[in-house]
Design a protein around this motif. Structure first.
Motif, PDB file in Angstrom:
ATOM      1  N   TRP A   1       0.826  -1.192   0.000  1.00 40.48           N
ATOM      2  CA  TRP A   1       0.000   0.000   0.000  1.00 40.48           C
ATOM      3  C   TRP A   1       0.870   1.256   0.000  1.00 40.48           C
ATOM      4  CZ3 TRP A   1      -4.490  -1.272   3.973  1.00 40.48           C
ATOM      5  CH2 TRP A   1      -5.243  -2.329   3.448  1.00 40.48           C
ATOM      6  N   VAL A   2       0.228   2.410  -0.091  1.00 39.78           N
ATOM      7  CA  VAL A   2       0.954   3.676  -0.172  1.00 39.78           C
ATOM      8  C   VAL A   2       0.483   4.610   0.941  1.00 39.78           C
ATOM      9  CG1 VAL A   2       1.342   3.526  -2.647  1.00 39.78           C
ATOM     10  CG2 VAL A   2      -0.737   4.621  -1.799  1.00 39.78           C
ATOM     11  N   THR A   3       1.343   5.532   1.306  1.00 32.54           N
ATOM     12  CA  THR A   3       1.016   6.554   2.296  1.00 32.54           C
ATOM     13  C   THR A   3       0.960   7.908   1.611  1.00 32.54           C
ATOM     14  OG1 THR A   3       2.124   5.315   4.057  1.00 32.54           O
ATOM     15  CG2 THR A   3       1.714   7.651   4.443  1.00 32.54           C
ATOM     16  N   ASP A   4      -0.158   8.610   1.763  1.00 34.09           N
ATOM     17  CA  ASP A   4      -0.321   9.928   1.162  1.00 34.09           C
ATOM     18  C   ASP A   4       0.672  10.889   1.812  1.00 34.09           C
ATOM     19  OD1 ASP A   4      -1.288  12.664   0.660  1.00 34.09           O
ATOM     20  OD2 ASP A   4      -3.011  11.645  -0.235  1.00 34.09           O
TER      21      ASP A   4
ATOM     22  N   PHE B   1       0.773  14.040   1.887  1.00 26.00           N
ATOM     23  CA  PHE B   1       0.171  15.274   2.410  1.00 26.00           C
ATOM     24  C   PHE B   1      -0.673  15.009   3.655  1.00 26.00           C
ATOM     25  CE2 PHE B   1       0.817  15.979  -2.152  1.00 26.00           C
ATOM     26  CZ  PHE B   1       1.603  17.116  -2.110  1.00 26.00           C
ATOM     27  N   THR B   2      -1.467  13.943   3.625  1.00 24.26           N
ATOM     28  CA  THR B   2      -2.361  13.638   4.747  1.00 24.26           C
ATOM     29  C   THR B   2      -1.805  12.559   5.677  1.00 24.26           C
ATOM     30  OG1 THR B   2      -3.574  11.959   3.482  1.00 24.26           O
ATOM     31  CG2 THR B   2      -4.331  14.243   3.299  1.00 24.26           C
ATOM     32  N   SER B   3      -0.763  11.851   5.240  1.00 22.79           N
ATOM     33  CA  SER B   3      -0.163  10.744   6.001  1.00 22.79           C
ATOM     34  C   SER B   3      -1.138   9.587   6.208  1.00 22.79           C
ATOM     35  CB  SER B   3       0.346  11.230   7.375  1.00 22.79           C
ATOM     36  OG  SER B   3       1.369  12.182   7.207  1.00 22.79           O
ATOM     37  N   LYS B   4      -2.179   9.544   5.391  1.00 20.65           N
ATOM     38  CA  LYS B   4      -3.131   8.447   5.483  1.00 20.65           C
ATOM     39  C   LYS B   4      -2.718   7.314   4.548  1.00 20.65           C
ATOM     40  CE  LYS B   4      -7.189  11.154   6.835  1.00 20.65           C
ATOM     41  NZ  LYS B   4      -8.602  11.511   6.501  1.00 20.65           N
ATOM     42  N   VAL B   5      -2.954   6.090   4.991  1.00 25.97           N
ATOM     43  CA  VAL B   5      -2.612   4.910   4.203  1.00 25.97           C
ATOM     44  C   VAL B   5      -3.732   4.636   3.209  1.00 25.97           C
ATOM     45  CG1 VAL B   5      -2.085   2.455   4.267  1.00 25.97           C
ATOM     46  CG2 VAL B   5      -1.276   3.963   6.099  1.00 25.97           C
ATOM     47  N   LYS B   6      -3.337   4.428   1.952  1.00 24.00           N
ATOM     48  CA  LYS B   6      -4.311   4.151   0.903  1.00 24.00           C
ATOM     49  C   LYS B   6      -4.048   2.777   0.307  1.00 24.00           C
ATOM     50  CE  LYS B   6      -4.922   8.978  -0.521  1.00 24.00           C
ATOM     51  NZ  LYS B   6      -4.854   9.934  -1.667  1.00 24.00           N
ATOM     52  N   PRO B   7      -5.091   1.945   0.199  1.00 31.53           N
ATOM     53  CA  PRO B   7      -4.910   0.644  -0.464  1.00 31.53           C
ATOM     54  C   PRO B   7      -4.469   0.838  -1.904  1.00 31.53           C
ATOM     55  CG  PRO B   7      -6.977   0.718   0.760  1.00 31.53           C
ATOM     56  CD  PRO B   7      -6.460   2.126   0.723  1.00 31.53           C
ATOM     57  N   GLY B   8      -3.619  -0.018  -2.367  1.00 28.13           N
ATOM     58  CA  GLY B   8      -3.116   0.054  -3.732  1.00 28.13           C
ATOM     59  C   GLY B   8      -2.077  -1.021  -3.949  1.00 28.13           C
TER      60      GLY B   8
ATOM     61  N   ILE C   1       5.989   2.989  12.266  1.00 29.21           N
ATOM     62  CA  ILE C   1       4.708   2.304  12.390  1.00 29.21           C
ATOM     63  C   ILE C   1       3.537   3.275  12.334  1.00 29.21           C
ATOM     64  CG2 ILE C   1       4.629   2.385  14.905  1.00 29.21           C
ATOM     65  CD1 ILE C   1       3.551  -0.541  12.634  1.00 29.21           C
ATOM     66  N   ASN C   2       3.734   4.515  12.782  1.00 28.76           N
ATOM     67  CA  ASN C   2       2.676   5.528  12.720  1.00 28.76           C
ATOM     68  C   ASN C   2       2.856   6.472  11.542  1.00 28.76           C
ATOM     69  OD1 ASN C   2       1.285   4.694  15.105  1.00 28.76           O
ATOM     70  ND2 ASN C   2       2.829   5.736  16.360  1.00 28.76           N
ATOM     71  N   LEU C   3       4.096   6.781  11.193  1.00 27.32           N
ATOM     72  CA  LEU C   3       4.360   7.724  10.112  1.00 27.32           C
ATOM     73  C   LEU C   3       4.165   7.098   8.740  1.00 27.32           C
ATOM     74  CD1 LEU C   3       7.578   9.459  11.514  1.00 27.32           C
ATOM     75  CD2 LEU C   3       5.215  10.291  11.600  1.00 27.32           C
ATOM     76  N   ASN C   4       4.624   5.869   8.578  1.00 26.39           N
ATOM     77  CA  ASN C   4       4.574   5.204   7.275  1.00 26.39           C
ATOM     78  C   ASN C   4       4.356   3.704   7.472  1.00 26.39           C
ATOM     79  OD1 ASN C   4       4.825   4.419   4.617  1.00 26.39           O
ATOM     80  ND2 ASN C   4       6.693   5.586   4.235  1.00 26.39           N
ATOM     81  N   PRO C   5       3.129   3.291   7.811  1.00 30.65           N
ATOM     82  CA  PRO C   5       2.855   1.867   8.076  1.00 30.65           C
ATOM     83  C   PRO C   5       3.220   0.933   6.921  1.00 30.65           C
ATOM     84  CG  PRO C   5       1.038   3.236   8.859  1.00 30.65           C
ATOM     85  CD  PRO C   5       1.948   4.134   8.084  1.00 30.65           C
ATOM     86  N   PRO C   6       2.994   1.292   5.645  1.00 27.46           N
ATOM     87  CA  PRO C   6       3.401   0.374   4.569  1.00 27.46           C
ATOM     88  C   PRO C   6       4.901   0.094   4.550  1.00 27.46           C
ATOM     89  CG  PRO C   6       1.804   1.935   3.736  1.00 27.46           C
ATOM     90  CD  PRO C   6       2.204   2.411   5.099  1.00 27.46           C
ATOM     91  N   LEU C   7       5.711   1.122   4.793  1.00 29.90           N
ATOM     92  CA  LEU C   7       7.153   0.916   4.841  1.00 29.90           C
ATOM     93  C   LEU C   7       7.525   0.033   6.037  1.00 29.90           C
ATOM     94  CD1 LEU C   7      10.000   1.521   3.804  1.00 29.90           C
ATOM     95  CD2 LEU C   7      10.000   3.584   5.236  1.00 29.90           C
ATOM     96  N   ALA C   8       6.881   0.274   7.172  1.00 32.04           N
ATOM     97  CA  ALA C   8       7.137  -0.563   8.349  1.00 32.04           C
ATOM     98  C   ALA C   8       6.754  -2.011   8.075  1.00 32.04           C
ATOM     99  CB  ALA C   8       6.353  -0.021   9.545  1.00 32.04           C
ATOM    100  N   ALA C   9       5.634  -2.216   7.365  1.00 31.25           N
ATOM    101  CA  ALA C   9       5.206  -3.576   7.026  1.00 31.25           C
ATOM    102  C   ALA C   9       6.207  -4.242   6.089  1.00 31.25           C
ATOM    103  CB  ALA C   9       3.821  -3.535   6.392  1.00 31.25           C
ATOM    104  N   ALA C  10       6.704  -3.477   5.115  1.00 29.12           N
ATOM    105  CA  ALA C  10       7.697  -4.034   4.191  1.00 29.12           C
ATOM    106  C   ALA C  10       8.976  -4.416   4.920  1.00 29.12           C
ATOM    107  CB  ALA C  10       7.990  -3.027   3.080  1.00 29.12           C
ATOM    108  N   PHE C  11       9.415  -3.556   5.834  1.00 25.22           N
ATOM    109  CA  PHE C  11      10.636  -3.849   6.585  1.00 25.22           C
ATOM    110  C   PHE C  11      10.430  -5.028   7.536  1.00 25.22           C
ATOM    111  CE2 PHE C  11      14.478  -1.030   7.866  1.00 25.22           C
ATOM    112  CZ  PHE C  11      15.327  -2.056   7.473  1.00 25.22           C
ATOM    113  N   SER C  12       9.188  -5.234   7.997  1.00 26.41           N
ATOM    114  CA  SER C  12       8.899  -6.358   8.890  1.00 26.41           C
ATOM    115  C   SER C  12       9.100  -7.698   8.203  1.00 26.41           C
ATOM    116  CB  SER C  12       7.459  -6.259   9.408  1.00 26.41           C
ATOM    117  OG  SER C  12       7.245  -5.081  10.136  1.00 26.41           O
TER     118      SER C  12
END
Length: 275
Positions: A35-38, A40-47, A241-252
């Protein structure tokens, strides 16, 4: 029908936990990594994007952190093996019953206290004004302070029981006449350990290493408290984990991949079947 119903009732709770919670959580972790993190809004968007995984490879800091964490886990495992084998031989074949009991309690002692209690104890020991510097200071020696080396020592202190117990159990099952035969053939202590003991306890060593290796890979609080500026994979995950959850998930997925590769490499030894 009654038999199937009883089996279904017996397996309902563990299968619900295994599939409904454990495996489902891992699947969602994998999905979130794409997924991606916006920005501007820091919201996680499915993709679907591979950018998070690309950052792990192209960003030197992330790549260095992965290699460092792998090296720390391997270092902890190697140090635990180096301590456990001679200690196990002494306990099983040399020590008197009362001394064996004292050593057994000493080995499992770290399991009696909480995780943070043990980490803080090591922090106090290796702080600049701590016990270690007080002990070696008169000799003109300065302790390692808060560093990667201290992280390895602390993780070894935490996970040593998971290596020492199976190694001691395996050595205790070795017939005493094996050591006598090695001595009669002229083998010294180190030759006996290398040629007789190690091949026979190899499954126990590998079984213990699975715990020391995997537990060290997933740790990050030790690096936070006694590592100084040392960063591990868990440190990066916690900060994102709060700033960029998709990146944290990838690193996990990186430590998971390390553990899977390690398990595949040792599955032929048969050690996993004895765990």
């Amino acid at each position: 029908m009654n038999r199937r119903a009883r089996i279904a009732g017996l397996l309902a709770l563990p299968m619900t936990w295994l599939i409904g919670i454990y495996i489902f959580s891992l699947v969602m972790l994998l999905v979130t990594a794409f997924w991606v993190t916006d920005p501007f809004t820091s919201k996680v968007k499915p993709g679907f994007t591979l950018r998070n995984f690309e950052q792990l490879i192209t960003n030197p800091a992330y790549l260095t952190t992965s290699v460092r964490t792998l090296a720390i886990a391997l270092g902890v495992t190697a140090l635990a093996i180096a301590i456990s084998i001679p200690l196990g031989i002494f306990m099983a074949k040399v020590a008197s019953p009362w001394l064996r009991a004292v050593l057994a309690v000493s080995i499992t002692l770290p399991l009696w206290a909480g995780y943070l209690v043990k980490v803080i104890a090591m922090r106090i020991t290796f702080t600049q004004e701590g016990f270690f510097n007080w002990l070696v200071g008169p000799l003109g020696i300065e302790g390692p302070g808060f560093s990667t080396f201290t992280v390895v020592l602390t993780l070894t202190y935490l996970w040593l029981p998971y290596m020492a117990v199976p190694v001691y159990t395996a050595i205790r099952q070795l017939p005493p006449n094996l050591f006598d035969a090695a001595a009669d053939l002229g083998a010294g202590a180190w030759r006996t350990i290398r040629s007789v003991v190690l091949p026979l306890i190899k499954p126990a060593v590998i079984a213990g290493s699975v715990f020391t290796f995997s537990l060290s890979l997933g740790d990050y609080l030790v690096a936070k408290f006694v590592g100084g500026d040392t960063q591990m994979i868990g440190s990066v995950i916690a900060s994102n984990i709060n700033l960029n959850p998709p990146l944290a998930a990838a690193f996990s997925l990186v430590p998971i991949a390390f553990v899977v590769i390690y398990l595949v490499s040792v599955q032929r030894t048969g050690a996993l079947e004895r765990m």
